[in-house]
Design an enzyme around this catalytic site. Structure first.
Site, mmCIF file in Angstrom:
data_model
loop_
_atom_site.group_PDB
_atom_site.id
_atom_site.type_symbol
_atom_site.label_atom_id
_atom_site.label_comp_id
_atom_site.label_asym_id
_atom_site.label_seq_id
_atom_site.Cartn_x
_atom_site.Cartn_y
_atom_site.Cartn_z
ATOM 1 N N ASP A 1 -4.830 -6.553 7.992
ATOM 2 C CA ASP A 1 -6.114 -6.313 8.651
ATOM 3 C C ASP A 1 -7.226 -6.371 7.607
ATOM 4 O OD1 ASP A 1 -5.815 -3.946 7.241
ATOM 5 O OD2 ASP A 1 -5.459 -2.708 8.998
ATOM 6 N N ARG B 1 -1.881 -1.087 14.099
ATOM 7 C CA ARG B 1 -3.344 -1.136 14.236
ATOM 8 C C ARG B 1 -3.730 -2.504 14.789
ATOM 9 N NH1 ARG B 1 -2.849 1.494 9.153
ATOM 10 N NH2 ARG B 1 -3.325 3.713 9.330
ATOM 11 N N HIS C 1 -2.978 -10.834 15.220
ATOM 12 C CA HIS C 1 -2.070 -9.712 15.404
ATOM 13 C C HIS C 1 -1.331 -9.858 16.723
ATOM 14 C CE1 HIS C 1 -4.700 -6.899 12.703
ATOM 15 N NE2 HIS C 1 -4.133 -7.887 12.037
ATOM 16 N N TYR D 1 3.122 -3.959 13.582
ATOM 17 C CA TYR D 1 1.939 -3.301 13.016
ATOM 18 C C TYR D 1 1.210 -2.508 14.097
ATOM 19 C CZ TYR D 1 -2.087 -2.656 9.963
ATOM 20 O OH TYR D 1 -3.085 -2.104 9.183
ATOM 21 N N ASP E 1 -1.576 -4.434 4.132
ATOM 22 C CA ASP E 1 -1.578 -4.497 5.598
ATOM 23 C C ASP E 1 -2.351 -5.707 6.133
ATOM 24 O OD1 ASP E 1 -0.059 -2.255 5.799
ATOM 25 O OD2 ASP E 1 -1.689 -0.894 6.299
ATOM 26 N N GLU F 1 0.817 -1.215 0.000
ATOM 27 C CA GLU F 1 0.000 0.000 0.000
ATOM 28 C C GLU F 1 0.851 1.266 0.000
ATOM 29 O OE1 GLU F 1 -3.140 -0.067 3.014
ATOM 30 O OE2 GLU F 1 -2.787 -2.211 3.148
ATOM 31 N N GLU G 1 -9.015 -4.043 6.150
ATOM 32 C CA GLU G 1 -8.876 -3.102 5.049
ATOM 33 C C GLU G 1 -7.762 -3.528 4.106
ATOM 34 O OE1 GLU G 1 -9.077 1.708 4.364
ATOM 35 O OE2 GLU G 1 -8.442 0.930 6.302
#
Length: 693
Positions: free
Chosen positions: A82, A298, A342, A296, A80, A7, A84
């Protein structure tokens, strides 16, 4: 050629140094497909099917991606880790027409050599449960935003917006303000005794009467207690001495790190996000190049990998001794639906200590990294131990209590002392035995009043959002920033969040007509349902359908009542004098937005447009050549600032650089003027929070 799609271009250098020359790392700069901005794009008649389109600004990029993919030996989608990120990978797979079950998905929780290479060597198919959860969220947010925003603009004033998470967060801030305004202080009294044994005096607080917790509400009650105790004998009823333990804090999650960054480092929610993202993606370390420092950022998980636990243990033993390392690794509880794939936020490699990075990275990065480093190391250390003493003393059926503690073993406090409010004097109580009589030296009765709730700040509203289940880690900072940018809320001199009159109006209107959207519990349950989509327990279409049935009725009800409009907000005083009568002018709302009107209306009907960006005559100093910087306008009339030495100097900026230096950190200052003419001076140093209206 093998292509790795990511991204952020900021990650490219960090990832590329771990891959060989046969790999091309291509950054999409975020989403490449989305719902179109100028149409609803949700088919309400056909199971809420969304119509995703290539974003106009990304069409050339997509053409390049397709051309590269034609000759690629292998394709990896390393967005990423997650929901999204999974959805972005899915969009890339769609535009490249990859097989639905192709093993192209790679993700890593940290940008380290081991993590990147392991992920590339073990690609997996796309996770459609994650994708479906993200599609469901996007569809819900489009329905709410697209349907509600025009209604608000019609009923209150133009160019307003609403959002599923945004609006209920605004409600929390408005409700807190209303609670403060309606607060009525309640009187209470604290009663204590100064007691003595030998030469040692100590304080004891009244807690019970006849074995029931006592609450003294007024002076008459306080006087009655003092009278009852005037000639009473104070006798030690119970002495309890024990070793107590203080558990280390869990390593950081997105929410807890954001709270501490705001509270301890005085960052804003948006500046925290940028800084944390850079630590994850990679920053330039003098002598080493771009290097990712943390995992990461988030996450709502406190889980730590076994490798990281062993890394921490080695660091703790080598730096503090074996006694500081627990016999088994510390574990921390997690909430239901936490994404335990995560990890918590932690350093990638403990060889990068804060001390080793001083002078090698920017100060703002070092401060945030130090928080993360210390919290992680502390979380893996032994408990702190205290010698704790509690003494209960009885006098005429009134029970008093004294307590204290002294540190026996510092444990994790060796690293993390800043959050602990210890009694620096240790145990200030003499040696006492049950049945012993102590001397009463003095009785104190202190009048108190309950205090109103405290306004939310950026850290405490984040904590409240997490506690209430509103939004998810990646949405907290963006939600707060949106409310500030929309001028639904503002910050006062204490950095607290205060709703504006507009924010209150929007909230009251939505509460009247859209009760579900403004219901905190309803919003939290929606997040839980989206989690269940990710767990394949429910379909996203069913969630949207359940929501839309009620929302459609509320929307129709609010639209039909076209005569119902919100009252105009009260005029806001300005510092501008009326040039006709000399009275001060005020800001009022009109059909086309705010304007200035004389406060002496209707005797004086003078009005003015609010000074805007077109009226800017300020001059600044060019940081590039030292020349004069002044306001310029593009062909479309948009304001910017440029050096008057153009074309010899090509300096341009949206803000005006000033000659003065920041009184807080000594860096440069710049002037920002928003569309309504509000002028703010800010520091160019992103790690400094100096702001002046």
């Amino acid at each position: 050629m093998k292509i790795v799609f990511i991204e952020s271009p900021n990650k490219r250098e960090s990832i590329k140094k771990y891959l060989g020359g046969e790999y091309v790392v291509f950054a999409t700069k975020g989403h490449i497909r989305d719902l179109p901005a100028k149409s609803f794009a949700i088919d309400l008649e056909h199971n809420y099917e969304p119509s995703f389109e290539i974003m106009p600004a990304k069409k050339a990029m997509v053409a390049e991606m397709r051309k590269m993919a034609q000759n690629a030996e292998a394709i990896y989608l390393a967005t990423d880790p997650d929901r999204e990120g999974e959805a972005i990978a899915w969009h890339i797979a769609n535009i490249l027409e990859l097989n639905k079950d192709a093993q192209v998905r790679t993700s890593f929780n940290e940008i380290s050599k081991k993590a990147v290479l392991t992920s590339i060597e073990n690609p997996k198919p796309l996770n459609y449960n994650l994708i479906n959860a993200q599609i469901g969220r996007r569809v819900l947010d489009r329905i709410v935003g697209y349907k509600l925003s025009p209604l608000l603009s019609k009923k209150i004033q133009g160019k307003l917006s609403a959002g599923r998470v945004q609006s209920v967060t605004l409600k929390l801030i408005v409700d807190r303000e209303k609670a403060i305004n309606s607060f009525v202080p309640v009187e209470y009294w604290n009663i204590s005794a100064m007691l003595k044994k030998g030469e040692k005096t100590f304080k004891s607080d009244l807690t019970h009467y006849q074995d029931k917790k006592i609450e003294v509400s007024n002076k008459e009650e306080a006087d009655k207690v003092l009278s009852d105790l005037e000639n009473a004998e104070f006798k030690v009823e119970n002495v309890k001495r024990q070793v107590t333990y203080s558990k280390p804090p869990a390593p950081y999650t997105t929410s807890t790190l954001q709270q501490d960054a705001i509270r301890k480092l005085k960052m804003t929610a948006s500046s925290y996000t940028k800084c944390a993202q850079s630590l994850y993606e990679g920053i330039n370390i003098a002598g080493e190049g771009k290097t990712a420092l943390v995992t990461y950022i988030r996450t709502d998980s406190t889980r730590v990998s076994t490798d990281a636990q062993f890394m921490a243990r080695d660091y703790i033993v080598n730096n503090f001794g074996k006694e500081y390392a627990p016999s088994k690794f510390n574990e921390f509880s997690t909430k239901e639906h936490t994404q335990n794939a995560h990890e918590a936020i932690r350093p990638i490699n403990l060889k990068y200590t804060p001390e080793s990075l001083k002078g090698k990275i920017e100060e703002q990065f070092l401060k945030l990294y130090t928080l993360i480093f210390k919290r992680f190391v502390a979380s893996q250390m032994n408990y702190a131990q205290y010698d704790s003493l509690t003494v209960d003393i009885l006098a005429n059926n009134y029970r008093f209590r004294s307590s204290g503690k002294a540190l026996l073993f510092d444990g994790y406090l060796r690293v993390q002392k800043d959050d602990v409010d210890d009694d620096k004097n240790g145990i200030n109580i003499p040696d006492l035995n049950e049945g012993e009589i102590v001397i009463k030296e003095k009785l104190n009765a202190e009048q108190k009043f309950t205090k109103p709730p405290v306004r939310f700040a950026e850290d405490t509203i984040t904590k409240e959002m997490e506690a209430q289940g509103i939004g998810r880690p990646s949405t907290y900072a963006a939600t707060i920033t949106t409310l500030l940018n929309r001028e639904y809320i503002k910050k006062n001199e204490k950095r607290q969040l205060v709703p504006t009159e507009l924010g209150v109006q929007v909230t009251e209107y939505l509460e009247e007509y859209f009760k579900d959207i403004m219901n905190v519990k309803f919003t939290a349950e929606m997040e839980t349902k989206l989690d269940e989509v990710e767990e394949a327990k429910i379909k996203w279409q069913d969630i949207v359908d359940d929501f839309y049935k009620g929302f459609e009725k509320e929307l129709e009800n609010a639209s039909v009542k076209s005569g119902v409009t919100m009252p105009k907000s009260a005029p806001i005083p300005s510092d501008i004098k009326c040039d006709k009568c000399g009275a001060m002018m005020v800001y009022r709302d009109g059909k086309f937005g705010k304007f200035l009107a004389c406060s002496n209306f209707p005797q004086c009907k003078n009005t003015k447009n609010i000074p805007n960006q077109n009226d800017v005559t300020d001059k600044g100093v060019c940081p590039k050549c030292g020349g004069v910087v002044s306001a310029k306008h593009s062909k479309k009339g948009k304001l910017f600032f440029g050096c008057d030495n153009y074309p010899n100097c090509d300096y341009i900026s949206w803000d005006l650089p000033l000659a003065d230096k920041c009184p807080k950190c000594g860096a440069g200052l710049y002037l920002r003027i928003n569309a309504r003419g509000k002028r703010t001076i800010l520091c160019v140093n992103k790690g400094c929070n100096y702001v002046k209206d």
